[in-house]
Design an enzyme around this catalytic site. Structure first.
Site, PDB file in Angstrom:
ATOM      1  N   LYS A 261      -9.373  13.368   8.534  1.00  0.00           N
ATOM      2  CA  LYS A 261      -8.761  12.970   9.796  1.00  0.00           C
ATOM      3  C   LYS A 261      -8.613  14.174  10.726  1.00  0.00           C
ATOM      4  O   LYS A 261      -8.552  15.319  10.262  1.00  0.00           O
ATOM      5  CB  LYS A 261      -7.363  12.382   9.541  1.00  0.00           C
ATOM      6  CG  LYS A 261      -7.339  11.044   8.853  1.00  0.00           C
ATOM      7  CD  LYS A 261      -5.900  10.582   8.660  1.00  0.00           C
ATOM      8  CE  LYS A 261      -5.840   9.239   7.957  1.00  0.00           C
ATOM      9  NZ  LYS A 261      -6.309   8.134   8.802  1.00  0.00           N
TER      10      LYS A 261
ATOM     11  N   LYS B 184       0.856  -1.192   0.000  1.00  0.00           N
ATOM     12  CA  LYS B 184       0.000   0.000   0.000  1.00  0.00           C
ATOM     13  C   LYS B 184       0.891   1.241   0.000  1.00  0.00           C
ATOM     14  O   LYS B 184       1.747   1.405   0.863  1.00  0.00           O
ATOM     15  CB  LYS B 184      -0.900  -0.006   1.232  1.00  0.00           C
ATOM     16  CG  LYS B 184      -1.718   1.269   1.422  1.00  0.00           C
ATOM     17  CD  LYS B 184      -2.449   1.259   2.772  1.00  0.00           C
ATOM     18  CE  LYS B 184      -3.058   2.616   3.095  1.00  0.00           C
ATOM     19  NZ  LYS B 184      -3.662   2.669   4.444  1.00  0.00           N
TER      20      LYS B 184
ATOM     21  N   ASP C 278      -2.287  10.496   3.442  1.00  0.00           N
ATOM     22  CA  ASP C 278      -3.690  10.141   3.664  1.00  0.00           C
ATOM     23  C   ASP C 278      -4.328  11.150   4.605  1.00  0.00           C
ATOM     24  O   ASP C 278      -4.202  11.052   5.822  1.00  0.00           O
ATOM     25  CB  ASP C 278      -3.794   8.733   4.252  1.00  0.00           C
ATOM     26  CG  ASP C 278      -5.234   8.348   4.570  1.00  0.00           C
ATOM     27  OD1 ASP C 278      -6.147   8.982   3.999  1.00  0.00           O
ATOM     28  OD2 ASP C 278      -5.426   7.412   5.372  1.00  0.00           O
TER      29      ASP C 278
ATOM     30  N   ARG D  17      -7.871  -0.144   1.590  1.00  0.00           N
ATOM     31  CA  ARG D  17      -8.448  -1.397   1.091  1.00  0.00           C
ATOM     32  C   ARG D  17      -9.019  -1.233  -0.314  1.00  0.00           C
ATOM     33  O   ARG D  17      -9.078  -2.200  -1.076  1.00  0.00           O
ATOM     34  CB  ARG D  17      -9.500  -1.906   2.074  1.00  0.00           C
ATOM     35  CG  ARG D  17     -10.733  -1.033   2.223  1.00  0.00           C
ATOM     36  CD  ARG D  17     -11.464  -1.283   3.535  1.00  0.00           C
ATOM     37  NE  ARG D  17     -10.705  -0.780   4.676  1.00  0.00           N
ATOM     38  CZ  ARG D  17     -11.079  -0.926   5.942  1.00  0.00           C
ATOM     39  NH1 ARG D  17     -12.195  -1.568   6.227  1.00  0.00           N
ATOM     40  NH2 ARG D  17     -10.344  -0.450   6.918  1.00  0.00           N
TER      41      ARG D  17
ATOM     42  N   ASP E 220       1.748   6.461   5.521  1.00  0.00           N
ATOM     43  CA  ASP E 220       0.731   5.521   5.057  1.00  0.00           C
ATOM     44  C   ASP E 220       1.167   4.791   3.792  1.00  0.00           C
ATOM     45  O   ASP E 220       0.410   3.991   3.240  1.00  0.00           O
ATOM     46  CB  ASP E 220      -0.607   6.240   4.830  1.00  0.00           C
ATOM     47  CG  ASP E 220      -1.799   5.339   5.060  1.00  0.00           C
ATOM     48  OD1 ASP E 220      -1.640   4.318   5.755  1.00  0.00           O
ATOM     49  OD2 ASP E 220      -2.889   5.654   4.560  1.00  0.00           O
TER      50      ASP E 220
ATOM     51  N   ASP F 146     -11.997   7.438   4.627  1.00  0.00           N
ATOM     52  CA  ASP F 146     -10.715   7.198   5.283  1.00  0.00           C
ATOM     53  C   ASP F 146     -10.397   5.708   5.377  1.00  0.00           C
ATOM     54  O   ASP F 146      -9.366   5.334   5.910  1.00  0.00           O
ATOM     55  CB  ASP F 146     -10.704   7.835   6.677  1.00  0.00           C
ATOM     56  CG  ASP F 146      -9.307   7.936   7.259  1.00  0.00           C
ATOM     57  OD1 ASP F 146      -8.343   7.967   6.467  1.00  0.00           O
ATOM     58  OD2 ASP F 146      -9.169   7.968   8.498  1.00  0.00           O
TER      59      ASP F 146
ATOM     60  N   GLU G 230      -9.575   3.964   2.844  1.00  0.00           N
ATOM     61  CA  GLU G 230      -9.211   4.016   1.425  1.00  0.00           C
ATOM     62  C   GLU G 230      -8.181   2.975   1.032  1.00  0.00           C
ATOM     63  O   GLU G 230      -8.118   2.565  -0.127  1.00  0.00           O
ATOM     64  CB  GLU G 230      -8.691   5.415   1.077  1.00  0.00           C
ATOM     65  CG  GLU G 230      -7.225   5.679   1.343  1.00  0.00           C
ATOM     66  CD  GLU G 230      -6.828   5.529   2.811  1.00  0.00           C
ATOM     67  OE1 GLU G 230      -5.692   5.088   3.070  1.00  0.00           O
ATOM     68  OE2 GLU G 230      -7.631   5.847   3.698  1.00  0.00           O
TER      69      GLU G 230
END
Length: 499
Positions: free
Chosen positions: A281, A269, A274, A355, A292, A351, A353
């Site tokens: 967030k 990933k 993010d 996946r 991230d 959030d 995201e």
């Protein structure tokens, strides 16, 4: 730092510093026993004076030890003789470096790799020593006007082994350790880079650099236009709120004796920042969301280590680069996305995201007919709540693969803990309007995230590593850890030995 191995006796050595271990209760390591005998009981008398009790982390520098050709002897406390753990051993190595760096020593001969560490062999002691030493020396000061001062003058460490029979294993440990330590540094540098520099295009640039450096590696980049053609709509939805386009970097390492051998695929990933998207967030510690992309950094570092070790494998590394930002064009809660494999997903939280990026990346890698696929992702804060910051979360629909990863993690001291998957958790992902929801409610968040991904991995053996708690540290020591490069590298070493 230059590392090497040799097999010599204490009295033969002439170096700037000898490094030997001392246990608690005035117990001497085997090298310290030799030194004590040659010096006429000098160490025994010294310990009786009480200046060193042998606790882990202690050290004492000696000069002009009788009958010893070396100018200095560094005694390092090693704790209780039969209870030394891998973590304590690494602390011992770090203390050794701290003590040596306070001197003018440029070359040292280290006998600490002879210590008994939970019945580890010389191979592992060399591995852990070099990984620990290189970690202790790591500084990321690329963007500082005044660079960090080089601490100490040490440029060469020679690890002494007990006999010639150990040399071959020691040299193998040396080769692997240097490759893995280098891979960890590559991963740390990528992850620590600020998000205004390290965007998806930057990940692609670094991926292409590996192809330039190693003839066994070829890299190709999948841009947003190709993603659209392939139907990677979930991946693209995450990216559409950012001015930085998404890129999926495909790093192919081909070195198996059989060119047609199925590859191991690592999917990282790569959310280079993010913000959470529309489900924004909190601002507190949002700067750390540059990490991230820790999964992509780990894959990048592992591919570097793999190429250095020249393992006889075929491996594909995927850096799923993307950025999740709020914008007038950003995807929204309530959107329904059609993924690359045809399943539809209702977005309940933008959030969640990672996946969405991974589900399309996991479908993309079907084309390689993989032997197995491992995805690595800073996926859920829920995994940190469950496991803290010491163990990465491991999930898999294939017990044999999960066992392989657990074994490699234990060997490399890069720990994981397995979490369950199953149809009960699939129930939490039901949507009134689509095949799946992208979140599964308040409870079991790390597991439901893994369960979500399992819907896109039906055509191969698959495991998922949630490294949200282990990819970086917060606080005073803020920075990337380089994990789980040691685990992944060990998994590949084990696979190569099976070939």
């Amino acid at each position: 730092m230059e590392f090497s191995v040799q097999s010599s006796t204490i009295e033969q050595l002439q170096t700037e510093c000898l490094i030997v271990g001392v246990y608690q209760d005035h117990q001497l390591s085997s090298a310290a026993v030799q030194l004590d005998q040659v010096s006429g009981g000098y160490l025994t008398r010294l310990l009786q004076m009480g200046d060193l009790d042998g606790s882990v982390g202690q050290s004492l520098l000696l000069h002009n030890v009788p009958n010893i050709k070396s100018a200095r002897v560094l005694l390092v406390g090693c704790g209780k003789q039969d209870e030394l753990t891998e973590s304590q051993y690494k602390k011992i190595m770090q203390q050794m470096m701290h003590a040596i760096n306070a001197t003018a020593v440029q070359q040292a001969v280290c006998f600490l790799t002879e210590l008994m560490v939970k019945q580890r062999t010389i191979y592992w002691n060399i591995r852990f020593a070099i990984e620990s030493i290189q970690a202790s020396r790591y500084v990321y000061d690329v963007f500082k006007s005044i660079k960090a001062k080089v601490v100490g003058k040490l440029t060469q460490i020679i690890f002494n082994v007990a006999n010639q029979q150990d040399l071959l294993e020691a040299e193998r440990g040396l080769k692997h350790a240097q490759a893995i330590a280098s891979g960890m540094i590559y991963a740390k540098n990528m992850a620590n880079c600020p998000p205004n520099i390290c965007n998806p295009a930057y990940l692609a640039e670094l991926a292409q650099g590996l192809a330039t450096d190693y003839q066994q590696i070829q890299t190709r980049i999948v841009d947003e236009a190709e993603m659209a053609t392939l139907g990677m709509n979930a991946y693209l939805a995450v990216s559409q709120g950012s001015h930085n386009p998404a890129f999926l970097s495909v790093i192919e390492y081909n070195h198996h004796p059989d060119p047609s051998a199925k590859p191991i695929v690592l999917v990282g990933k790569g959310l280079t920042f993010d913000a959470g998207g529309i489900s924004l967030k909190p601002s507190d510690a949002m700067d750390e969301m540059k990490y991230d992309m820790g999964g992509a950094a780990a894959v990048y570092g592992t591919m570097k280590a793999l190429a250095e070790m020249q393992l006889p494998l075929n491996v594909v590394g995927i850096l799923a680069g993307c950025e999740n930002m709020p914008d007038g064009n950003a995807y929204r809660p309530g959107d329904i996305l059609t993924t690359m494999n045809g399943l539809t997903v209702e977005v309940l939280n933008t959030d969640a995201e990672g996946r969405l990026v991974l589900c399309d990346a996991l479908t993309y890698v079907e084309r390689f007919d993989p032997a197995c696929v491992i995805d690595i992702a800073t996926l859920t804060g829920a995994c940190m709540v469950a496991l803290g910051t010491h163990n990465s979360g491991l999930m898999s629909t294939h017990n044999e693969l999960a066992d392989e990863l657990f074994t490699a993690a234990s060997q490399a001291n890069d720990k994981v803990w397995r979490l369950p998957l199953g149809e009960e958790y699939q129930e939490q992902l039901k949507s009134n309007f689509a095949d799946l929801a992208n979140i599964g409610g308040r409870f079991g968040g790390a597991i439901t995230a893994g369960q979500f991904l399992s819907n896109f991995t039906q055509k191969y053996r698959w495991a998922h590593l949630d490294i949200a708690g282990t990819a970086w540290q917060s606080g005073v020591a803020k920075g990337a850890t380089g994990r789980p490069v040691p685990l992944l590298a060990q998994f590949l070493i084990n696979r190569a030995q099976q070939e």
